[in-house]
Enzyme design. Structure first.
Site, short mmCIF file in Angstrom:
data_model
loop_
_atom_site.label_atom_id
_atom_site.label_comp_id
_atom_site.label_asym_id
_atom_site.label_seq_id
_atom_site.Cartn_x
_atom_site.Cartn_y
_atom_site.Cartn_z
N ASP A 62 -28.95 25.77 -37.10
CA ASP A 62 -28.87 24.65 -38.00
C ASP A 62 -27.66 24.66 -38.55
OD1 ASP A 62 -29.71 26.79 -39.49
OD2 ASP A 62 -31.47 25.86 -40.42
N SER A 63 -26.93 25.70 -38.80
CA SER A 63 -25.74 25.80 -39.15
C SER A 63 -24.84 24.70 -38.76
CB SER A 63 -25.09 26.93 -38.78
OG SER A 63 -24.94 27.31 -37.37
N ASP B 285 -32.62 26.16 -33.36
CA ASP B 285 -33.38 26.52 -34.57
C ASP B 285 -34.34 25.39 -34.90
OD1 ASP B 285 -32.49 28.86 -36.20
OD2 ASP B 285 -30.45 28.10 -36.66
N LYS C 19 -36.04 29.23 -32.82
CA LYS C 19 -35.84 30.34 -33.82
C LYS C 19 -36.25 29.59 -34.83
CE LYS C 19 -31.66 31.63 -35.18
NZ LYS C 19 -31.67 31.09 -36.82
N GLU D 59 -37.06 31.03 -39.39
CA GLU D 59 -36.83 31.66 -40.45
C GLU D 59 -38.01 32.37 -41.07
OE1 GLU D 59 -33.63 30.28 -43.30
OE2 GLU D 59 -32.18 29.99 -41.36
N GLU E 253 -29.78 39.29 -40.41
CA GLU E 253 -28.72 38.47 -41.12
C GLU E 253 -28.49 38.86 -42.47
OE1 GLU E 253 -28.34 34.16 -41.29
OE2 GLU E 253 -26.42 34.39 -42.37
O1 KIV Z 1 -27.78 28.44 -37.87
C1 KIV Z 1 -27.22 29.34 -37.49
O2 KIV Z 1 -26.21 29.29 -36.88
C2 KIV Z 1 -27.86 30.74 -37.49
C3 KIV Z 1 -27.10 31.92 -37.18
C4 KIV Z 1 -26.11 32.31 -38.17
C5 KIV Z 1 -27.91 33.17 -36.95
O3 KIV Z 1 -28.95 31.01 -37.83
#
Ligand code: KIV
Length: 290
Positions: free
Chosen positions: A67-68, A106, A136, A138, A205
């Site tokens: 989600d970055s 994510d 994924k 969090e 992280e």
């Molecule tokens: O969103 C992302 O890119 C991430 C990584 C930095 C692990 O969660």
């Protein structure tokens, strides 16, 4: 009309479309660590587009549609505004651009925290629409029930503890985590809970290195470090950070290239040639065929 076409006889119901090679699977990633040991660290990078995925695929075990992308692609101030639709569209592009790595997507903020049921609906939508293999999410011990719920219903989950960017409004920033004994213990216990709940891997992280080493030694699934330790079972970085698309990057990023400078210089040359009418030349224009 004669043809050299040959029917592909390697297909089956489990493999209905011919592929150049078999994709890695979540169980292969999970079993990469056995008896607490990983032979060779897992390689993961973020990918958001089909072309990016094509370039990374052969070198990676996992591609993370992180989600970055909210910040990297959309210029958003954080990952908080990212939507399921954004994640699903980019994940589908990454699946189309890859055939080797496991694609993990994510779950965006607000799409899974309310209940295991909400998480299932969101995760199922992501996997159906994109073809990705896993999600994924969090969070620590509070997400363990959700991870077990998804796992039991056919959705593999990668956990993410320590510095969790979706919690930026609670954490107050992106500083490393685990500086106090209580915080270090919480990160360790969070990772243990996710492991016991069935996470197939856990991103650690922005945590102090001793916590990453202790956690990696204590959980049965692979840990994937980012700003953690080379002793983790794998590593991940945001691709645009390690390629040097941004001038400033977090301390834990190694800039392997300076792509931003290359792009900037290349575009300056193009602009100069357009203004001087030296581009296009005969090589790039069409003339009447004689
Ligand atoms: O969103 C992302 O890119 C991430 C990584 C930095 C692990 O969660």
């Amino acid at each position: 009309m004669s043809t050299t076409f040959k029917l592909d006889t390697s297909t089956s119901r489990a493999n209905p479309t011919p592929q150049p090679m078999k994709r890695l699977t979540v169980p292969m990633i999970r079993s990469h660590k056995s008896d607490g040991k990983t032979r060779e660290p897992l390689v993961m990078l973020t990918a958001y587009t089909a072309r990016q995925a094509q370039l990374l695929d052969a070198h990676c075990d996992l591609l993370l549609v992180g989600d970055s992308l909210g910040q990297v692609i959309y210029g958003l101030p954080s990952t908080i505004p990212v939507t399921l639709e954004m994640m699903s569209n980019h994940a589908a592009a990454v699946v189309r651009g890859s055939y080797h790595s496991v694609v993990v997507v994510d779950m965006p903020f607000g799409s899974y925290e309310q209940s295991p049921q909400q998480a299932f609906e969101s995760a199922a939508k992501l996997l159906k629409e994109s073809g990705a293999a896993a999600v994924k999410l969090e969070g620590g011990a509070q997400m363990a029930d959700t991870i077990a719920f998804l796992n039991q219903r056919g959705i593999p989950v990668m956990g993410h503890v320590g510095l969790t960017p979706q919690a930026v409004n609670v954490l107050g920033g992106y500083a490393a985590r685990g500086r106090s004994d209580a915080e270090a213990e919480k990160i360790f216990n969070d990772a243990k809970s996710l492991d016991e709940a069935g996470a197939f891997a856990i991103v650690l992280e922005g945590v102090l290195e001793p916590i990453a080493i202790k956690t990696t030694g204590a959980v049965s699934c692979p840990t994937i470090g980012i700003g953690a330790s080379a002793q983790c079972d794998g590593q991940v970085l945001v691709t645009d950070d390690m390629l040097g698309m941004f001038e400033r990057v977090p301390r834990f990023v190694k800039k392997y290239e300076n792509i931003a400078e290359t792009i900037e210089k290349t575009v300056a040359r193009y602009a100069e040639e357009v203004r001087a009418r030296t581009f296009p030349t005969q090589d790039q224009t069409y003339q009447q065929k004689r």
